[in-house]
Design a protein around this motif. Structure first.
Motif, PDB file in Angstrom:
ATOM      1  N   ALA B 334      37.141 -19.565 -33.551  1.00  0.00           N
ATOM      2  CA  ALA B 334      37.305 -19.313 -32.094  1.00  0.00           C
ATOM      3  C   ALA B 334      38.539 -20.324 -31.788  1.00  0.00           C
ATOM      4  N   GLU B 335      38.900 -21.116 -33.103  1.00  0.00           N
ATOM      5  CA  GLU B 335      40.226 -22.201 -32.404  1.00  0.00           C
ATOM      6  C   GLU B 335      41.982 -20.929 -31.993  1.00  0.00           C
ATOM      7  N   GLY B 336      42.002 -20.079 -33.556  1.00  0.00           N
ATOM      8  CA  GLY B 336      42.744 -19.474 -33.224  1.00  0.00           C
ATOM      9  C   GLY B 336      42.671 -18.626 -32.093  1.00  0.00           C
ATOM     10  N   LEU B 337      41.752 -17.856 -31.636  1.00  0.00           N
ATOM     11  CA  LEU B 337      41.273 -17.588 -30.252  1.00  0.00           C
ATOM     12  C   LEU B 337      42.460 -18.118 -29.471  1.00  0.00           C
ATOM     13  N   ALA B 338      42.215 -18.859 -28.988  1.00  0.00           N
ATOM     14  CA  ALA B 338      42.105 -19.689 -28.190  1.00  0.00           C
ATOM     15  C   ALA B 338      43.734 -20.258 -27.624  1.00  0.00           C
ATOM     16  N   ARG B 339      43.737 -20.395 -29.528  1.00  0.00           N
ATOM     17  CA  ARG B 339      45.337 -20.404 -28.921  1.00  0.00           C
ATOM     18  C   ARG B 339      46.410 -20.156 -29.203  1.00  0.00           C
ATOM     19  N   HIS B 340      45.648 -18.478 -28.875  1.00  0.00           N
ATOM     20  CA  HIS B 340      46.591 -17.351 -29.058  1.00  0.00           C
ATOM     21  C   HIS B 340      47.265 -16.658 -28.182  1.00  0.00           C
ATOM     22  N   ARG B 341      45.706 -16.653 -26.774  1.00  0.00           N
ATOM     23  CA  ARG B 341      45.420 -15.550 -25.250  1.00  0.00           C
ATOM     24  C   ARG B 341      46.529 -15.704 -25.090  1.00  0.00           C
ATOM     25  N   ARG B 342      47.424 -16.618 -25.267  1.00  0.00           N
ATOM     26  CA  ARG B 342      48.642 -16.018 -24.143  1.00  0.00           C
ATOM     27  C   ARG B 342      49.703 -14.405 -24.620  1.00  0.00           C
ATOM     28  N   LEU B 343      49.131 -14.494 -25.966  1.00  0.00           N
ATOM     29  CA  LEU B 343      49.412 -13.075 -26.823  1.00  0.00           C
ATOM     30  C   LEU B 343      49.449 -11.659 -25.981  1.00  0.00           C
ATOM     31  N   TRP B 344      47.684 -12.202 -25.712  1.00  0.00           N
ATOM     32  CA  TRP B 344      47.769 -11.049 -25.233  1.00  0.00           C
ATOM     33  C   TRP B 344      47.388 -10.643 -23.143  1.00  0.00           C
ATOM     34  N   GLU B 345      47.255 -12.402 -23.336  1.00  0.00           N
ATOM     35  CA  GLU B 345      47.430 -12.263 -21.440  1.00  0.00           C
ATOM     36  C   GLU B 345      48.179 -12.375 -20.695  1.00  0.00           C
ATOM     37  N   GLU B 346      49.183 -12.332 -21.329  1.00  0.00           N
ATOM     38  CA  GLU B 346      51.058 -12.816 -19.949  1.00  0.00           C
ATOM     39  C   GLU B 346      51.331 -10.944 -20.849  1.00  0.00           C
ATOM     40  N   GLY B 347      51.378 -11.198 -21.882  1.00  0.00           N
ATOM     41  CA  GLY B 347      51.862  -9.408 -22.441  1.00  0.00           C
ATOM     42  C   GLY B 347      51.620  -8.470 -22.206  1.00  0.00           C
ATOM     43  N   ALA B 348      51.173  -8.633 -21.142  1.00  0.00           N
ATOM     44  CA  ALA B 348      49.550  -7.258 -21.015  1.00  0.00           C
ATOM     45  C   ALA B 348      49.889  -6.385 -19.871  1.00  0.00           C
ATOM     46  N   GLU B 349      51.206  -6.579 -19.482  1.00  0.00           N
ATOM     47  CA  GLU B 349      51.777  -5.479 -18.433  1.00  0.00           C
ATOM     48  C   GLU B 349      51.723  -4.182 -18.611  1.00  0.00           C
ATOM     49  N   PRO B 350      50.830  -2.989 -18.495  1.00  0.00           N
ATOM     50  CA  PRO B 350      51.454  -1.768 -19.099  1.00  0.00           C
ATOM     51  C   PRO B 350      52.717  -1.499 -19.801  1.00  0.00           C
ATOM     52  N   PRO B 351      52.935  -0.995 -20.178  1.00  0.00           N
ATOM     53  CA  PRO B 351      53.974  -0.534 -21.407  1.00  0.00           C
ATOM     54  C   PRO B 351      54.735   0.432 -20.662  1.00  0.00           C
ATOM     55  N   ALA B 352      56.155   0.794 -20.975  1.00  0.00           N
ATOM     56  CA  ALA B 352      57.016   1.896 -20.462  1.00  0.00           C
ATOM     57  C   ALA B 352      56.597   2.817 -21.710  1.00  0.00           C
ATOM     58  N   LYS B 353      55.982   4.292 -21.003  1.00  0.00           N
ATOM     59  CA  LYS B 353      55.881   4.877 -21.630  1.00  0.00           C
ATOM     60  C   LYS B 353      56.999   5.874 -22.839  1.00  0.00           C
ATOM     61  N   ALA B 354      56.539   5.349 -23.778  1.00  0.00           N
ATOM     62  CA  ALA B 354      58.022   5.977 -24.817  1.00  0.00           C
ATOM     63  C   ALA B 354      57.253   7.236 -25.418  1.00  0.00           C
ATOM     64  N   PRO B 355      58.200   8.152 -25.497  1.00  0.00           N
ATOM     65  CA  PRO B 355      57.779   9.915 -26.404  1.00  0.00           C
ATOM     66  C   PRO B 355      58.024   9.347 -27.579  1.00  0.00           C
ATOM     67  N   ALA B 356      56.964  10.267 -28.668  1.00  0.00           N
ATOM     68  CA  ALA B 356      56.603  10.513 -29.991  1.00  0.00           C
ATOM     69  C   ALA B 356      57.904  10.565 -30.274  1.00  0.00           C
ATOM     70  N   ALA B 357      58.388  10.028 -31.553  1.00  0.00           N
ATOM     71  CA  ALA B 357      59.872  10.055 -31.874  1.00  0.00           C
ATOM     72  C   ALA B 357      59.250  11.719 -32.543  1.00  0.00           C
ATOM     73  N   ALA B 358      58.647  12.131 -33.679  1.00  0.00           N
ATOM     74  CA  ALA B 358      58.503  12.971 -34.265  1.00  0.00           C
ATOM     75  C   ALA B 358      58.455  14.207 -33.442  1.00  0.00           C
ATOM     76  N   GLU B 359      58.551  14.248 -31.742  1.00  0.00           N
ATOM     77  CA  GLU B 359      58.011  15.501 -31.337  1.00  0.00           C
ATOM     78  C   GLU B 359      59.953  15.191 -30.222  1.00  0.00           C
ATOM     79  N   GLY B 360      60.784  15.201 -31.030  1.00  0.00           N
ATOM     80  CA  GLY B 360      62.111  15.326 -30.341  1.00  0.00           C
ATOM     81  C   GLY B 360      62.321  14.903 -28.948  1.00  0.00           C
TER      82      GLY B 360
END
Lengths: 360, 360
Positions: B334-360
């Motif tokens: 419980a303490e760990g989740l509270a302390r690290h919540r910034r990790l997913w709450e602030e970083g949660a803007e959608p990612p740029a769509k990256a192409p799969a490497a193996a697909e050339g």
């Protein structure tokens, strides 16, 4: 007619050493022609030196074809493919496309091999995506065809249904299974398990009982070795994780055994006595013995050898390529895809959204 | 104070035999209280018979708690959870929720255990989904925490980031790793590899360097055993496939070895000499030795034992549960989740769509 196998001699991690040695070993054993593609002066010199060490009679022959560029392992596949038109890999694939070779082998950058397959050989008709196939031994002594081992990280249900057709045609052509037993890899046997994608594949395959294969539903990770299935299809992400977990488990086991044997006289003697057995098991499991992975679904035979392939692995990959050209894998795949197209074309209405079973 | 571990005595494939025997073995060895939940007359009779066979002194004690229903292995988890309010599993979880027990152990229907965790214990604050964790031995002698092993077939990048927090807290609390090295399971080491979900998790974790763990990027399937990582996070589908591939590889190897030994006198003697070593390796790898999987992220300690658990596996699961209650796993999470919540709450803007490497 002597089969002509084109070998990308510059692709592997240790190129062109294993490629030259492997080609030489291949033509000593069998009447095939190996066309070595790469830096011609370098290949000529290496070949002369290798031939001195192995002066024996050749049943086949080696020819050289110059290519001025090399695609490195760590290059971006798409960019390297576009930029390096005279790379050994592109030149090798083009020789097959032009009809100057019957099959191609490369131990190079897998993504670039995939690009060469897609853009030079082209996809077979009716197919969404080609897949990379490997063959695993099972407990019953039979072999299980697995795909995709890394070409497509994300797929649709219809892609997996097409992989079932590719894999079963391969199992029939290569291994002689009359009516291969096919499964979709999942996290449980019940059809409510899996992801949206696997459930869609399950639905399509279950609704199509008249295929040239027998659909057996879901398989689990352990079923790769069970002998209950001849073909297991999955996406390239999961396939890669499964393959590497398998490799990691093997390595862990043999290393742990070695470490423990070093601490006990009794175990040491036991391990010595079992050495030939261990060697036989490793041989059974090592990809170099099986001649590499195959890029299924492009218009031509393309065998992908591991980047760290030694001469023996290259030799076996050349034999696999010659065999697949010989037995007509590509026309068999084209025919299979055409004959089964109803499987994904008619069944392709969107599935009802099913809840994941484990989530209550 | 004697720890009170509630045991769902009717859940496993062979219940209540292994549950009763396991509870008895546990209280002989350690001063804990085991509360057996299930059909009271049946349990009383089984317990009396088992006690006759093992009349030794008990350091802990066993108490009984009646429950009139049983959730079967093949029932739909959600439906069974809703319908069977007096099932041994629900009653067992409720005892912990009410404070009458410190932890719960079940070898029953995993989906129903998950439902009990979610709806009776409830999720810890800030968490999207709980995960099922298991612990694997590595080549270096350390242990690697893996999750999710099957609770969530499909996840988001933020879910994996939260699993990193759960897993690293578990590794610190259970295994004493000061600053656990954490990775996301993928199909290659380069950050361009993976799926959209793993790349989003990679992005979130890499952008958050001040966690109570060290983010090491992607791990591959073979890294589970490499000793280079203390925690590897993945979705429940891939985790299940990896775990079962591992089990299948082990079984394949030992069976192949046995079959080969039967055909050679030399190998047979070798295998006999290595028997204690093989036994030690199997012990290292078998889940019953490690006390089962843990449902991480709910408000209470819940240990999931394999459906086919024997008495020893149940005993070890009871010890794991007692230990996790003792060291305060739930408040630490419980303490760990509270302390690290910034990790997913602030970083949660959608990612740029990256192409799969193996697909050339």
């Amino acid at each position: 007619m002597m089969r002509r196998i084109v070998l990308d001699a510059m692709g592997g991690d240790h190129a062109p050493g294993p490629e030259v040695e492997g080609a030489l070993a291949a033509v000593r054993e069998r009447p095939i022609e190996v066309i070595l593609v790469g830096d011609e002066p370098l290949l000529k010199e290496r070949l002369a030196r290798a031939a001195e060490r192995h002066p024996g009679r050749r049943r086949g022959k080696i020819t050289l074809r110059h290519a001025s560029q090399v695609i490195a392992m760590d290059e971006h596949p798409g960019a390297a493919f576009k930029a390096k038109k005279d790379s050994s890999m592109r030149v090798a694939f083009n020789l097959v496309v032009e009809g100057a070779g019957d099959a191609v082998v490369s131990a190079g950058n897998t993504g670039a091999v995939l690009a060469c397959g897609l853009f030079l050989m082209k996809r077979l008709p009716h197919l969404e995506r080609p897949g990379i196939t490997t063959v695993c031994p099972t407990r019953t002594g039979s072999y299980c065809v697995m795909l995709d081992m890394g070409a497509n990280t994300e797929v649709r249900g219809s892609t997996l249904a097409q992989f079932a057709v590719l894999g079963s045609t391969y199992a029939r052509t290569l291994l002689g299974h009359a009516r291969p037993r096919v499964a979709v890899l999942s996290n449980g046997e019940e059809e409510t398990k899996g992801t949206e994608v696997t459930r869609e594949a399950h639905r399509l395959l279950a609704a199509f009982p008249d295929g040239d294969f027998e659909f057996r539903g879901y398989a689990e990770g352990r079923d790769v070795f069970s002998g209950d299935f001849d073909v297991i299809v999955t996406d390239g992400f999961t396939g890669n994780v499964a393959l590497k977990t398998f490799e990691g488990t093997l390595r862990f086991l043999f290393e742990t055994l070695e470490a423990k044997a070093r601490r006990s006289r009794r175990a040491m003697v036991g391990a010595m006595l079992l050495k030939p057995t261990f060697r036989a098991i490793r041989r059974l499991l090592e990809p170099e013995e099986h001649g590499g992975a195959v890029l299924l679904g492009v218009d031509g035979v393309a065998v992908i050898s591991h980047g760290s392939s030694n001469a023996k692995a290259i030799k076996n990959a050349l034999f696999t390529a010659a065999h697949l050209a010989e037995v007509g894998l590509t026309p068999a795949l084209a025919e299979g895809l055409a004959r089964h197209r109803r499987l994904w074309e008619e069944g392709a209405e969107p599935p009802a959204k099913a809840p994941a079973a484990a989530e209550g």
